[in-house]
Motif scaffolding. Structure first.
Motif, PDB file in Angstrom:
ATOM      1  N   SER A 210       0.797  -1.173  -0.094  1.00  0.00           N
ATOM      2  CA  SER A 210      -0.077   0.014  -0.055  1.00  0.00           C
ATOM      3  C   SER A 210       0.743   1.048   0.012  1.00  0.00           C
ATOM      4  N   SER A 211       0.489   2.050  -0.760  1.00  0.00           N
ATOM      5  CA  SER A 211       1.363   3.414  -1.051  1.00  0.00           C
ATOM      6  C   SER A 211       0.710   4.675  -0.253  1.00  0.00           C
ATOM      7  N   GLY A 212      -0.596   4.467   0.280  1.00  0.00           N
ATOM      8  CA  GLY A 212      -1.339   5.706   0.921  1.00  0.00           C
ATOM      9  C   GLY A 212      -2.165   6.443  -0.076  1.00  0.00           C
ATOM     10  N   MET A 214      -4.758   6.161  -1.884  1.00  0.00           N
ATOM     11  CA  MET A 214      -6.071   6.013  -2.133  1.00  0.00           C
ATOM     12  C   MET A 214      -6.598   6.882  -0.939  1.00  0.00           C
ATOM     13  N   LYS A 271     -11.588   3.430   6.286  1.00  0.00           N
ATOM     14  CA  LYS A 271     -10.437   2.738   6.643  1.00  0.00           C
ATOM     15  C   LYS A 271      -9.744   2.284   5.299  1.00  0.00           C
ATOM     16  N   ALA A 273      -6.565   1.862   4.807  1.00  0.00           N
ATOM     17  CA  ALA A 273      -5.155   1.350   5.225  1.00  0.00           C
ATOM     18  C   ALA A 273      -5.207  -0.121   4.898  1.00  0.00           C
ATOM     19  N   PHE A 325     -12.705  -1.026   3.524  1.00  0.00           N
ATOM     20  CA  PHE A 325     -11.937  -1.217   2.108  1.00  0.00           C
ATOM     21  C   PHE A 325     -11.888  -2.737   2.219  1.00  0.00           C
ATOM     22  N   LYS A 339     -17.577  -9.856   3.459  1.00  0.00           N
ATOM     23  CA  LYS A 339     -16.727  -8.932   4.345  1.00  0.00           C
ATOM     24  C   LYS A 339     -17.644  -8.148   5.063  1.00  0.00           C
ATOM     25  N   ASN A 351     -11.558  -3.516  -3.990  1.00  0.00           N
ATOM     26  CA  ASN A 351     -10.582  -3.548  -4.959  1.00  0.00           C
ATOM     27  C   ASN A 351     -10.370  -4.804  -5.530  1.00  0.00           C
ATOM     28  N   SER A 361      -0.651   0.918  -4.898  1.00  0.00           N
ATOM     29  CA  SER A 361       0.358   1.649  -5.702  1.00  0.00           C
ATOM     30  C   SER A 361       0.173   2.346  -6.771  1.00  0.00           C
ATOM     31  N   LYS A 384      -7.402   8.270  -8.775  1.00  0.00           N
ATOM     32  CA  LYS A 384      -7.539   7.793  -7.126  1.00  0.00           C
ATOM     33  C   LYS A 384      -8.318   9.216  -6.815  1.00  0.00           C
TER      34      LYS A 384
HETATM   35  O1  PMT Z   1      -2.655   2.738  -0.514  1.00  0.00           O
HETATM   36  P1  PMT Z   1      -2.955   2.574  -2.320  1.00  0.00           P
HETATM   37  O2  PMT Z   1      -1.526   1.833  -2.750  1.00  0.00           O
HETATM   38  O3  PMT Z   1      -3.427   3.522  -2.743  1.00  0.00           O
HETATM   39  O4  PMT Z   1      -3.676   1.074  -2.354  1.00  0.00           O
HETATM   40  C1  PMT Z   1      -4.975   1.095  -2.087  1.00  0.00           C
HETATM   41  C2  PMT Z   1      -5.435   0.080  -1.237  1.00  0.00           C
HETATM   42  C3  PMT Z   1      -5.446  -1.041  -2.419  1.00  0.00           C
HETATM   43  C4  PMT Z   1      -4.584  -0.495  -0.148  1.00  0.00           C
HETATM   44  C5  PMT Z   1      -6.822   0.207  -0.699  1.00  0.00           C
HETATM   45  O5  PMT Z   1      -7.750   0.570  -1.671  1.00  0.00           O
HETATM   46  C6  PMT Z   1      -7.463  -1.029   0.144  1.00  0.00           C
HETATM   47  O6  PMT Z   1      -8.099  -2.002  -0.493  1.00  0.00           O
HETATM   48  N1  PMT Z   1      -7.050  -1.043   1.349  1.00  0.00           N
HETATM   49  C7  PMT Z   1      -7.562  -2.126   2.391  1.00  0.00           C
HETATM   50  C8  PMT Z   1      -6.549  -3.223   2.079  1.00  0.00           C
HETATM   51  C9  PMT Z   1      -6.926  -4.503   3.098  1.00  0.00           C
HETATM   52  O7  PMT Z   1      -6.504  -4.290   4.129  1.00  0.00           O
HETATM   53  O8  PMT Z   1      -7.939  -5.140   2.793  1.00  0.00           O
HETATM   54  P2  PMT Z   1      -8.593  -6.287   3.669  1.00  0.00           P
HETATM   55  O9  PMT Z   1      -9.521  -6.900   3.165  1.00  0.00           O
HETATM   56  O10 PMT Z   1      -7.423  -7.227   4.419  1.00  0.00           O
HETATM   57  O11 PMT Z   1      -9.344  -5.569   4.943  1.00  0.00           O
HETATM   58  C10 PMT Z   1     -10.584  -5.035   5.081  1.00  0.00           C
HETATM   59  C11 PMT Z   1     -10.669  -3.824   5.884  1.00  0.00           C
HETATM   60  O12 PMT Z   1     -10.686  -4.039   7.085  1.00  0.00           O
HETATM   61  C12 PMT Z   1     -10.053  -2.511   5.336  1.00  0.00           C
HETATM   62  O13 PMT Z   1     -10.879  -1.416   5.603  1.00  0.00           O
HETATM   63  C13 PMT Z   1      -8.997  -2.622   6.483  1.00  0.00           C
HETATM   64  O14 PMT Z   1      -8.423  -1.408   6.728  1.00  0.00           O
HETATM   65  C14 PMT Z   1      -9.416  -3.324   7.784  1.00  0.00           C
HETATM   66  N2  PMT Z   1      -8.544  -4.057   8.576  1.00  0.00           N
HETATM   67  C15 PMT Z   1      -7.978  -5.165   8.519  1.00  0.00           C
HETATM   68  C16 PMT Z   1      -7.372  -5.819   9.014  1.00  0.00           C
HETATM   69  C17 PMT Z   1      -7.114  -5.378  10.290  1.00  0.00           C
HETATM   70  N3  PMT Z   1      -6.494  -6.114  11.231  1.00  0.00           N
HETATM   71  N4  PMT Z   1      -7.872  -4.286  10.796  1.00  0.00           N
HETATM   72  C18 PMT Z   1      -8.520  -3.622  10.224  1.00  0.00           C
HETATM   73  O15 PMT Z   1      -9.023  -2.490  10.094  1.00  0.00           O
END
Ligand code: PMT
Length: 404
Positions: A210-212, A214, A271, A273, A325, A339, A351, A361, A384
């Motif tokens: 992740s680049s941050g 978004m 969220k 991240a 996300f 989810k 995504n 990224s 983005k």
């Molecule tokens: O940063 P960029 O390079 O621009 O890329 C953007 C992105 C692809 C990182 C972003 O758009 C994205 O998809 N972010 C979520 C990535 C992720 O961790 O997905 P996940 O399916 O594993 O998690 C689902 C959600 O739960 C997310 O909102 C995440 O922040 C949250 N989470 C996950 C694990 C955790 N321990 N705590 C959380 O809060």
């Protein structure tokens, strides 16, 4: 409804200028006062007479034309605008804007105006991808220039790819958004962005791609709409967007602590991240020596689960709007539906991270917006900043529905 505004359309010299009469007509139809300024080259692609007839306002071309300057000088033209739309923003015009040139009427007005500038780039795909154009784009974005498009598809030059000017209705919607800034005033938006890094020892860690970008785009757009914005940022090299308060964190546990600390005043939480699901059970306080650790070329790390911050805040969210996300590599929509049900957020942005042109990224993204009832809205591949804008439109819609 958008209040009638004074919009200056600066037309660059590209084939896409043929779409400008349609744009101008739509803006006039919304009740705006529209004036047009054209570069010399633009006059080869679109007739000033057509624009003058559609707007009912004199069209300006020359910086040094005594009669044109006498009627309304270029500084007044710049001052008396609430929004400047640059369409098409050619590679040359973007370069002149980025470097502060003022050697014709259009570039002089763009340098002099203090109104927000919305550009609609249009050019050949290779010109768009050229590092010089991309660097100019970065400079312009850093200065707060707004952007709509370009879109991907068949180009007038015969090439296929990114470079087609956004369609006039998309430019009108972007202009509406630019003119309606303040729609989030009174709201406090908490955004998380970037990846977390889980230390193994002082020099090594587990992180992700992740680049941050978004999350930073979301923070910038929320601030532009008048929200108070707190950005909890993991690993990223991006500069802090204007008018955003930033809290830097490293690990998932630090991110959780910062989010819980900032939660109190937040009305919207996004969220974006990429949080590590697991961390090494213990981080060594000295650099691990491979000679002493590795047996048979294999090294094992014991990982423990990190708390799920999103799930945790959804349990205590109250009236807050929480957006999660999802980064999925296959069966994107079914996985994202499961989810949102499991996590309990109000909106999930899914995504497809198996794509090479979107997700981690990249500058562009393509997402699906999923609501708790399982409905899906697709946001096709775009910058983005524009994806962020659509996500915030959706959040505003949820807020509006709740208030109603
Ligand atoms: O940063 P960029 O390079 O621009 O890329 C953007 C992105 C692809 C990182 C972003 O758009 C994205 O998809 N972010 C979520 C990535 C992720 O961790 O997905 P996940 O399916 O594993 O998690 C689902 C959600 O739960 C997310 O909102 C995440 O922040 C949250 N989470 C996950 C694990 C955790 N321990 N705590 C959380 O809060």
């Amino acid at each position: 409804m958008i209040e009638p505004a004074r919009i200056l359309v600066a037309v660059g010299g590209g084939i896409a200028a043929y779409k400008v009469p349609e744009l101008v007509r739509a803006l006039v139809g919304q009740g705006h006062t529209v004036r047009c300024v054209l570069t010399d080259a633009a006059t080869q692609f679109v007739s000033p007479l057509v624009l003058q007839t559609l707007t009912g306002e004199a069209v300006r071309r020359g910086l040094l034309d005594v009669s044109e300057e006498g009627e309304i000088d270029h500084i007044r033209l710049a001052d008396q605008s609430d929004l400047v739309i640059v369409a098409p923003a050619t590679a040359d015009l973007m370069a002149r804007m980025a470097h502060g040139l003022a050697n014709d009427l259009v570039s002089a007005v763009l340098l002099a105006t203090r109104a927000p500038i919305l550009m609609a780039p249009a050019m050949n795909v290779n010109m768009w991808n050229h590092p010089a154009t991309q660097r100019n784009l970065e400079l312009l974005r850093e200065r707060g220039v707004l952007q709509v498009g370009p879109e991907s598809g068949e180009l007038a030059c015969g090439w296929e790819g990114l470079g087609r000017m956004a369609a006039p209705p998309s430019i009108v919607s972007a202009a509406d958004r630019a003119l309606s800034s303040g729609s989030l005033s009174g709201q406090c938006v908490l955004v998380t962005a970037g990846g977390t890094t889980e230390p193994i020892d002082p020099v090594r860690g587990i992180t992700n791609r992740s680049s941050g970008k978004m999350g930073f785009a979301l923070a910038a757009e929320a601030a532009r709409r008048g929200a108070e914005v707190v950005l909890v940022a993991g690993s990223t090299s991006l500069p802090t967007p204007e008018a955003v308060r930033r809290v830097d964190v490293g690990t998932a546990l630090e991110m959780r602590a910062a989010v819980l600390q900032e939660l109190e005043g937040a009305t919207v939480i996004i969220k974006a991240a990429a949080v590590a699901d697991f961390r090494p059970r213990e981080a060594a306080d000295r650099k691990l020596k491979k000679e002493t650790l590795v047996e048979s070329d294999v090294m094992s790390l014991e990982l423990v689960r990190n708390p799920d911050i999103l799930e945790e805040i959804c349990q205590i969210k109250g009236e807050r709007i929480v957006v999660g996300f999802a980064a999925e590599s296959h069966d994107v929509i079914p996985a994202a539906r499961r989810k949102i049900e499991r996590k309990g957020c109000d909106l999930l942005v899914a995504n497809d991270v198996s794509r090479s042109d979107a997700g981690f990224s990249t500058d562009l993204n393509a997402v699906h917006l999923i609501t708790p009832d399982g409905a899906v809205e697709d946001v096709s591949l775009r910058h983005k900043a524009e994806v962020a804008s659509q996500i915030l439109d959706r959040i505003e819609k949820i807020r509006g529905e709740r208030e109603a």
